[in-house]
Design a protein around this motif. Structure first.
Motif, PDB file in Angstrom:
ATOM      1  N   ARG A   5       0.830  -1.211   0.000  1.00 26.06           N
ATOM      2  CA  ARG A   5       0.000   0.000   0.000  1.00 26.06           C
ATOM      3  C   ARG A   5       0.857   1.251   0.000  1.00 26.06           C
ATOM      4  N   LEU A   6       1.943   1.230   0.750  1.00 22.14           N
ATOM      5  CA  LEU A   6       2.832   2.381   0.795  1.00 22.14           C
ATOM      6  C   LEU A   6       3.409   2.665  -0.592  1.00 22.14           C
ATOM      7  N   LYS A   7       3.876   1.623  -1.252  1.00 22.05           N
ATOM      8  CA  LYS A   7       4.454   1.791  -2.585  1.00 22.05           C
ATOM      9  C   LYS A   7       3.403   2.273  -3.573  1.00 22.05           C
ATOM     10  N   SER A   8       2.224   1.708  -3.507  1.00 22.95           N
ATOM     11  CA  SER A   8       1.142   2.096  -4.417  1.00 22.95           C
ATOM     12  C   SER A   8       0.770   3.570  -4.242  1.00 22.95           C
ATOM     13  N   LEU A   9       0.676   4.012  -3.002  1.00 21.48           N
ATOM     14  CA  LEU A   9       0.340   5.414  -2.735  1.00 21.48           C
ATOM     15  C   LEU A   9       1.454   6.341  -3.222  1.00 21.48           C
ATOM     16  N   ARG A  10       2.678   5.936  -3.008  1.00 23.58           N
ATOM     17  CA  ARG A  10       3.819   6.752  -3.459  1.00 23.58           C
ATOM     18  C   ARG A  10       3.814   6.884  -4.980  1.00 23.58           C
ATOM     19  N   LEU A  11       3.621   5.763  -5.663  1.00 24.13           N
ATOM     20  CA  LEU A  11       3.619   5.786  -7.132  1.00 24.13           C
ATOM     21  C   LEU A  11       2.444   6.593  -7.682  1.00 24.13           C
ATOM     22  N   ALA A  12       1.306   6.536  -6.990  1.00 20.42           N
ATOM     23  CA  ALA A  12       0.136   7.303  -7.424  1.00 20.42           C
ATOM     24  C   ALA A  12       0.426   8.799  -7.394  1.00 20.42           C
ATOM     25  N   LYS A  13       1.295   9.215  -6.491  1.00 21.33           N
ATOM     26  CA  LYS A  13       1.686  10.632  -6.411  1.00 21.33           C
ATOM     27  C   LYS A  13       2.918  10.937  -7.260  1.00 21.33           C
ATOM     28  N   LYS A  14       3.392   9.919  -7.985  1.00 17.41           N
ATOM     29  CA  LYS A  14       4.554  10.069  -8.865  1.00 17.41           C
ATOM     30  C   LYS A  14       5.789  10.551  -8.093  1.00 17.41           C
ATOM     31  N   LEU A  15       6.006   9.951  -6.930  1.00 16.24           N
ATOM     32  CA  LEU A  15       7.156  10.290  -6.099  1.00 16.24           C
ATOM     33  C   LEU A  15       8.160   9.148  -6.111  1.00 16.24           C
ATOM     34  N   THR A  16       9.415   9.488  -5.919  1.00  7.60           N
ATOM     35  CA  THR A  16      10.455   8.476  -5.810  1.00  7.60           C
ATOM     36  C   THR A  16      10.643   8.108  -4.337  1.00  7.60           C
ATOM     37  N   GLN A  17      11.368   7.023  -4.120  1.00 11.58           N
ATOM     38  CA  GLN A  17      11.710   6.668  -2.745  1.00 11.58           C
ATOM     39  C   GLN A  17      12.551   7.774  -2.113  1.00 11.58           C
ATOM     40  N   GLN A  18      13.393   8.414  -2.907  1.00 11.30           N
ATOM     41  CA  GLN A  18      14.213   9.507  -2.381  1.00 11.30           C
ATOM     42  C   GLN A  18      13.338  10.684  -1.957  1.00 11.30           C
ATOM     43  N   ASN A  19      12.299  10.982  -2.762  1.00 10.72           N
ATOM     44  CA  ASN A  19      11.372  12.052  -2.379  1.00 10.72           C
ATOM     45  C   ASN A  19      10.763  11.767  -1.008  1.00 10.72           C
ATOM     46  N   GLU A  44       4.499   7.133  15.093  1.00  9.61           N
ATOM     47  CA  GLU A  44       4.598   8.521  14.631  1.00  9.61           C
ATOM     48  C   GLU A  44       4.812   8.575  13.113  1.00  9.61           C
ATOM     49  N   THR A  45       5.686   7.728  12.611  1.00  9.65           N
ATOM     50  CA  THR A  45       5.957   7.691  11.171  1.00  9.65           C
ATOM     51  C   THR A  45       4.749   7.169  10.411  1.00  9.65           C
ATOM     52  N   LEU A  46       4.087   6.183  10.967  1.00  6.80           N
ATOM     53  CA  LEU A  46       2.877   5.641  10.350  1.00  6.80           C
ATOM     54  C   LEU A  46       1.819   6.736  10.206  1.00  6.80           C
ATOM     55  N   GLN A  47       1.675   7.559  11.243  1.00  5.36           N
ATOM     56  CA  GLN A  47       0.713   8.662  11.184  1.00  5.36           C
ATOM     57  C   GLN A  47       1.136   9.703  10.157  1.00  5.36           C
ATOM     58  N   LYS A  48       2.430   9.938  10.028  1.00  7.17           N
ATOM     59  CA  LYS A  48       2.930  10.871   9.008  1.00  7.17           C
ATOM     60  C   LYS A  48       2.549  10.385   7.607  1.00  7.17           C
ATOM     61  N   PHE A  49       2.706   9.077   7.372  1.00 10.45           N
ATOM     62  CA  PHE A  49       2.311   8.515   6.079  1.00 10.45           C
ATOM     63  C   PHE A  49       0.812   8.722   5.848  1.00 10.45           C
ATOM     64  N   ALA A  50       0.020   8.408   6.862  1.00  7.42           N
ATOM     65  CA  ALA A  50      -1.438   8.537   6.726  1.00  7.42           C
ATOM     66  C   ALA A  50      -1.820   9.981   6.432  1.00  7.42           C
ATOM     67  N   ASP A  51      -1.228  10.922   7.142  1.00  7.73           N
ATOM     68  CA  ASP A  51      -1.537  12.337   6.917  1.00  7.73           C
ATOM     69  C   ASP A  51      -1.078  12.787   5.530  1.00  7.73           C
ATOM     70  N   PHE A  52       0.121  12.387   5.159  1.00  9.08           N
ATOM     71  CA  PHE A  52       0.665  12.805   3.866  1.00  9.08           C
ATOM     72  C   PHE A  52      -0.191  12.287   2.712  1.00  9.08           C
ATOM     73  N   PHE A  53      -0.577  11.031   2.771  1.00  9.21           N
ATOM     74  CA  PHE A  53      -1.347  10.435   1.678  1.00  9.21           C
ATOM     75  C   PHE A  53      -2.857  10.622   1.853  1.00  9.21           C
ATOM     76  N   ASP A  54      -3.256  11.249   2.955  1.00  6.42           N
ATOM     77  CA  ASP A  54      -4.671  11.483   3.266  1.00  6.42           C
ATOM     78  C   ASP A  54      -5.456  10.174   3.264  1.00  6.42           C
ATOM     79  N   VAL A  55      -4.919   9.210   3.978  1.00  9.20           N
ATOM     80  CA  VAL A  55      -5.587   7.927   4.170  1.00  9.20           C
ATOM     81  C   VAL A  55      -5.581   7.619   5.664  1.00  9.20           C
ATOM     82  N   SER A  56      -6.349   6.622   6.051  1.00  9.76           N
ATOM     83  CA  SER A  56      -6.346   6.224   7.456  1.00  9.76           C
ATOM     84  C   SER A  56      -5.193   5.270   7.726  1.00  9.76           C
ATOM     85  N   VAL A  57      -4.773   5.220   8.969  1.00 14.76           N
ATOM     86  CA  VAL A  57      -3.761   4.257   9.379  1.00 14.76           C
ATOM     87  C   VAL A  57      -4.301   2.843   9.148  1.00 14.76           C
TER      88      VAL A  57
END
Length: 117
Positions: A5-19, A44-57
Motif C-alpha cells: 500500500r505504501l508503494k502504491s500510494l507513493r507511485l500514485a503521487k509520482k514520487l520516488t523513494q528519495q522524495n 509517529e511515522t505511520l501517522q505521518k504517512f497517513a496524513d501525507f497520503f490522506d488515508v487512514s492508518v
C-alpha cells in the motif's frame, strides 16, 4: 499489506523513494526498507504517512479497504476546528458564564435570520 500500500500510494503521487525519504528526514535505504517489508515504521511515522497520503492508518495496515474513514463532514469539521482564531473563540466560550452563552445564541439567531432575507 503495508509495504504494497505504501508503494502504491507513493507511485500514485509520482514520487520516488528519495522524495519520500527526504520528506521523512531519513535515508532512501531506510525508506526502501518500509516498502520491502524489511522494516516497520513506528506509530509517529505511520501517522505521518497517513496524513501525507490522506488515508487512514487502518488503510495503510490493511485493516480496511477504504482509503479514508473520515466523511466529508468530518473533514470539514476538522478544518474548521484547526483554525487558530476559532480555537481561541471556542476556548473563551467554554469559560463564559451561561448568561453570555445564551446572549450569544440569541445574537447568532438574529444573524442567521438576517442572512436568509
Amino acid at each position: 499489506m503495508f509495504p504494497q500500500r505504501l508503494k502504491s500510494l507513493r507511485l500514485a503521487k509520482k514520487l520516488t523513494q528519495q522524495n519520500m525519504a527526504d520528506l521523512l528526514g531519513i535515508t532512501r535505504q531506510g525508506y526502501g526498507k518500509y516498502e520491502s517489508g524489511q522494516s516497520e515504521p513506528d506509530n509517529e511515522t505511520l501517522q505521518k504517512f497517513a496524513d501525507f497520503f490522506d488515508v487512514s492508518v487502518d488503510y495503510l495496515l490493511g485493516r480496511t479497504n477504504h482509503l479514508n474513514t473520515q466523511t466529508d463532514d468530518e473533514k470539514e469539521m476538522k478544518e474548521f476546528f484547526n483554525n487558530p482564531e476559532l480555537n481561541l473563540f471556542f476556548k473563551e466560550m467554554k469559560e463564559s458564564p451561561e448568561e453570555q452563552l445564551e446572549e450569544l445564541r440569541e445574537i447568532w439567531e438574529v444573524i442567521k435570520k438576517r442572512n436568509k432575507k
